[in-house]
Write a protein that holds these residues in place. Structure first.
Motif, PDB file in Angstrom:
ATOM      1  N   LEU A  91       7.585   5.927  22.778  1.00 35.68           N
ATOM      2  CA  LEU A  91       7.841   7.114  21.957  1.00 35.68           C
ATOM      3  C   LEU A  91       7.586   6.817  20.488  1.00 35.68           C
ATOM      4  N   ASP A 224       4.580  12.452  34.287  1.00 32.04           N
ATOM      5  CA  ASP A 224       5.853  11.762  34.078  1.00 32.04           C
ATOM      6  C   ASP A 224       5.943  11.255  32.644  1.00 32.04           C
ATOM      7  N   ASN A 226       4.551  12.610  30.067  1.00 37.88           N
ATOM      8  CA  ASN A 226       4.867  13.771  29.224  1.00 37.88           C
ATOM      9  C   ASN A 226       6.365  14.014  29.204  1.00 37.88           C
ATOM     10  N   ILE A 227       6.970  14.010  30.400  1.00 37.60           N
ATOM     11  CA  ILE A 227       8.406  14.298  30.492  1.00 37.60           C
ATOM     12  C   ILE A 227       9.203  13.225  29.757  1.00 37.60           C
ATOM     13  N   ALA A 229       8.665  11.918  27.101  1.00 36.86           N
ATOM     14  CA  ALA A 229       8.751  12.193  25.661  1.00 36.86           C
ATOM     15  C   ALA A 229      10.084  12.851  25.315  1.00 36.86           C
ATOM     16  N   LEU A 230      10.777  13.394  26.314  1.00 40.16           N
ATOM     17  CA  LEU A 230      12.083  14.012  26.075  1.00 40.16           C
ATOM     18  C   LEU A 230      13.176  12.966  25.903  1.00 40.16           C
ATOM     19  N   ARG A 233      17.097   9.536  29.068  1.00 42.42           N
ATOM     20  CA  ARG A 233      18.201  10.227  29.717  1.00 42.42           C
ATOM     21  C   ARG A 233      17.754  11.556  30.284  1.00 42.42           C
ATOM     22  N   THR A 234      17.108  12.342  29.428  1.00 44.74           N
ATOM     23  CA  THR A 234      16.689  13.667  29.852  1.00 44.74           C
ATOM     24  C   THR A 234      15.613  13.583  30.921  1.00 44.74           C
ATOM     25  N   ASP A 236      15.251  11.354  33.141  1.00 45.13           N
ATOM     26  CA  ASP A 236      15.942  11.058  34.402  1.00 45.13           C
ATOM     27  C   ASP A 236      16.473  12.330  35.047  1.00 45.13           C
ATOM     28  N   THR A 237      17.081  13.184  34.225  1.00 49.37           N
ATOM     29  CA  THR A 237      17.674  14.395  34.797  1.00 49.37           C
ATOM     30  C   THR A 237      16.613  15.381  35.264  1.00 49.37           C
ATOM     31  N   LEU A 238      15.372  15.170  34.857  1.00 44.74           N
ATOM     32  CA  LEU A 238      14.299  16.057  35.321  1.00 44.74           C
ATOM     33  C   LEU A 238      13.561  15.443  36.508  1.00 44.74           C
ATOM     34  N   GLY A 239      14.115  14.386  37.074  1.00 48.97           N
ATOM     35  CA  GLY A 239      13.562  13.858  38.315  1.00 48.97           C
ATOM     36  C   GLY A 239      12.529  12.752  38.136  1.00 48.97           C
ATOM     37  N   VAL A 240      12.417  12.193  36.925  1.00 51.76           N
ATOM     38  CA  VAL A 240      11.486  11.082  36.725  1.00 51.76           C
ATOM     39  C   VAL A 240      12.254   9.774  36.846  1.00 51.76           C
ATOM     40  N   GLU A 241      11.731   8.829  37.623  1.00 50.02           N
ATOM     41  CA  GLU A 241      12.377   7.512  37.729  1.00 50.02           C
ATOM     42  C   GLU A 241      11.970   6.711  36.500  1.00 50.02           C
TER      43      GLU A 241
END
Lengths: 343, 263
Positions: A91, A224, A226-227, A229-230, A233-234, A236-241
């Motif tokens: 990041l 993954d 892209n996600i 970049a959040l 923690r976040t 993880d909560t969106l389903g990315v390991e």
């Protein structure tokens, strides 16, 4: 998020890269017209002899220039993709293979391979340098990870800090090797500054064998990334390991870096500038950015190599050239961005 | 048909970071279609409890069941279609646009290499409308104010369309207008669509006004819990927060209003 415009951009980059390869092949001490280059390539693909031209041309194209040109393009693409992956994972838009010490590790391994002869061990260089560079890079990666390990979420600050520490130790190690190397020192120094002189089809093949599968692998995880970049923690909560994806991609990008360093030495700023520039044009979506980086990095390094090979009166190490041009350019971008932020 | 309303079941759960105990002896049952408030002083363990409920940590002792299955038995992807989190802090690594960030909420629903489907895009539009950020959709998130950013994060969680929405002090950056608007949106979804909300809230009056039940944490333990109408008393506030306050009620079973004594 329109998909057509970035796609068009990628197609344009691809065509531009192809044109650059043909043009660059024709340039040099022996001038060969682009059409003749295409004729030679076509004849080679069809398995025929190219007729109606200087008989040395096919040899110059196929055995001298093309391997070097393709290696330069592949290394440029590989370094840019590795840079983009490191940036997306950490990041940090200013990260690249060097921030984590991976390049220094590969360079340390390769320098070690070069001075092996001092200890009376003879291993063919084409074999020992990539292998040692690879183990240097992997050793560094493991070292950096285990330094950062208590923090098993692998936060980017801890990783970068560990990378900087390890890189500092390694560059002292390289200095020591140079001191030991004595007569070999000029080879090490030239190599450390980066060069594509005398690359062969073996280099093209070994680079292709790592860089292309590597590109496909990181593309598989582009969304993954892209996600992520959040934040971890976040994500993880969106389903990315997150932790697992991070490790695999770091390993993959390190492998790409290792093969690039082993065939060309240390070439800086490609992994930093290309992703940065393309992100300004295309936005941060890695599904578009990663393939664009591969093509853009290839174009940049091929261009830089052609300048030192065909334009400059005597060849200077390409790593020096990219840093001389890339460094100030990067400062300019960085400064502009800082100014835009403050106003 | 008998639908089991039980969502979360925690038994004897404890958790520690390294050697620092954070939660101890947590027994808890949370039902579907309820609005839970999580209150307690700073450092009482609210955020950690939320992370446990999200399946982000393994418990040290005790088990957490979600829908009668151990939390660990779910994959991240499965959990992401069930539970959405609105975190307290939010930073964005790169210059994504607001719409792209809200679309990221659909990530667990979109198969790899597929493009977002029409229902995905509808969910995104709807979430942006609900959070009053449609006019910001093509702005980079780095150019937003703290409150706008918080609404984007909220919209992303709504777009995720999960059964459970967990908020970690998600309204702390918002002005009173948007705070009430968000609480109303959630209250409506709890009542109409059977959404379950678990929200850590600092503003006790806000918790009292919107929640069905509150859990009071103190020193890593559940100090008290119950329906807001009965839970809030001067004694509780004194014991859990060390503040003096009087409680007013509208009618016999009305929602309590807390007046703090400042001097």
């Amino acid at each position: 998020m329109t998909i057509s415009r970035p796609l068009l951009f990628i197609v344009l980059l691809f065509l531009f890269l192809c044109a650059a390869i043909v043009l660059a092949t024709g340039m040099g001490f022996l001038k060969i017209a682009p059409l003749e280059v295409i004729q030679i390539l076509w004849a080679q693909l069809a398995g025929q002899e190219a007729n109606g031209m200087d008989p040395t041309f096919p040899f110059v194209v196929m055995e001298v220039r093309l391997p070097r040109i393709l290696t330069a393009a592949l290394v440029g693409g590989g370094l840019a993709v590795a840079g983009a992956v490191f940036q997306a994972i950490l990041l940090n838009p200013l990260a690249d293979p060097y921030t984590l010490g991976i390049s220094s590790g590969a360079a340390f391994g390769a320098s070690l391979a070069i001075i092996l002869t001092l200890f009376g061990i003879t291993v063919p260089a084409w074999f020992s340098i990539p292998i040692f560079a690879f183990f240097g890079a992997m050793g560094t990666l493991i070292g950096v990870f285990s330094l950062a390990a208590p923090d098993n979420r692998l936060s980017s600050n801890t990783l970068i800090l560990s990378g900087v520490i390890v890189a500092a130790i390694l560059s002292a190690g390289i200095g020591f090797i140079k001191y030991l190397a004595d007569e070999q020192v000029s080879i090490i120094i030239f190599w450390l500054m980066g060069s594509f002189v005398g690359r062969t089809w073996t280099d093209v093949l070994s680079t292709t064998a790592v860089v292309l599968p590597g590109l496909l692998f990181v593309l598989y995880f582009a969304r993954d990334l892209n996600i992520m970049a959040l934040g971890e923690r976040t994500a993880d909560t969106l389903g990315v390991e997150t932790a697992r994806v991070k490790k695999m991609l770091l390993l993959c990008a390190s492998l790409i870096t290792a093969i690039c360093v082993s065939v060309s030495g240390i070439i800086g700023f490609v992994g930093l500038i290309i992703p940065h520039l393309l992100r300004m044009i295309l936005g941060p979506d890695n599904r578009v950015l990663l393939p664009a980086c591969f093509l853009g990095g290839g174009i940049l390094l091929l261009g830089a190599d052609t300048i030192t090979r065909a334009w400059l009166p005597s060849e200077i190490p390409i790593g020096v050239l990219t840093s001389l041009i890339g460094g100030p350019f990067f400062c300019y971008i960085f400064r502009k961005k800082q100014l835009a932020l403050s106003s | 048909m008998n639908i089991d309303p039980l969502l979360f079941q925690l038994s004897e759960v404890s958790f520690a970071y390294r050697n620092t105990k954070v939660l101890e002896g947590i027994d808890l049952q949370l039902d579907k279609g309820r609005f839970y408030g999580l209150i307690g002083a700073n450092g009482s363990g609210k955020s950690t409890l939320i992370e446990l409920l999200m399946g982000m940590h393994k418990t040290v002792t005790g088990d957490i069941l979600y829908k009668n299955k151990l939390m660990e038995s779910y994959s991240r992807q499965e959990l992401a279609t069930q539970l959405a989190l609105v975190p307290q802090n939010f930073t964005m690594g790169f210059e994504y646009q607001v719409r792209d960030v809200v679309l990221m909420g659909r990530h667990p629903h979109i198969p790899r290499f597929s493009s977002p489907s029409t229902p995905d895009l509808q969910a995104v539009d709807e979430a942006m409308q609900t959070m009053d950020i449609t006019h910001l959709q093509s702005r980079p998130v780095s150019a937003l104010s703290g409150g706008e950013l918080q609404r984007v994060v909220m919209a992303r969680a709504l777009a995720q369309e999960t059964e459970v929405l967990i908020l970690d002090e998600a309204t702390s950056n918002l002005d009173i207008h948007h705070t009430i608007a968000i609480m109303q949106v959630m209250r409506k979804r709890v009542d109409k669509q059977g959404l379950t909300v678990i929200a850590a809230i600092h503003d006790l009056n806000l918790a009292a006004a919107f929640c069905d039940e509150c859990l009071v944490l103190r020193d890593g333990q559940i100090f008290d819990h119950g329906p807001v109408e009965e839970l809030f008393t001067s004694e509780l506030l004194h014991a859990a927060f060390e503040v003096e306050a009087t409680i007013q009620r509208q009618g016999d079973h009305g929602r309590p209003q807390i007046q703090f004594r400042y001097q």
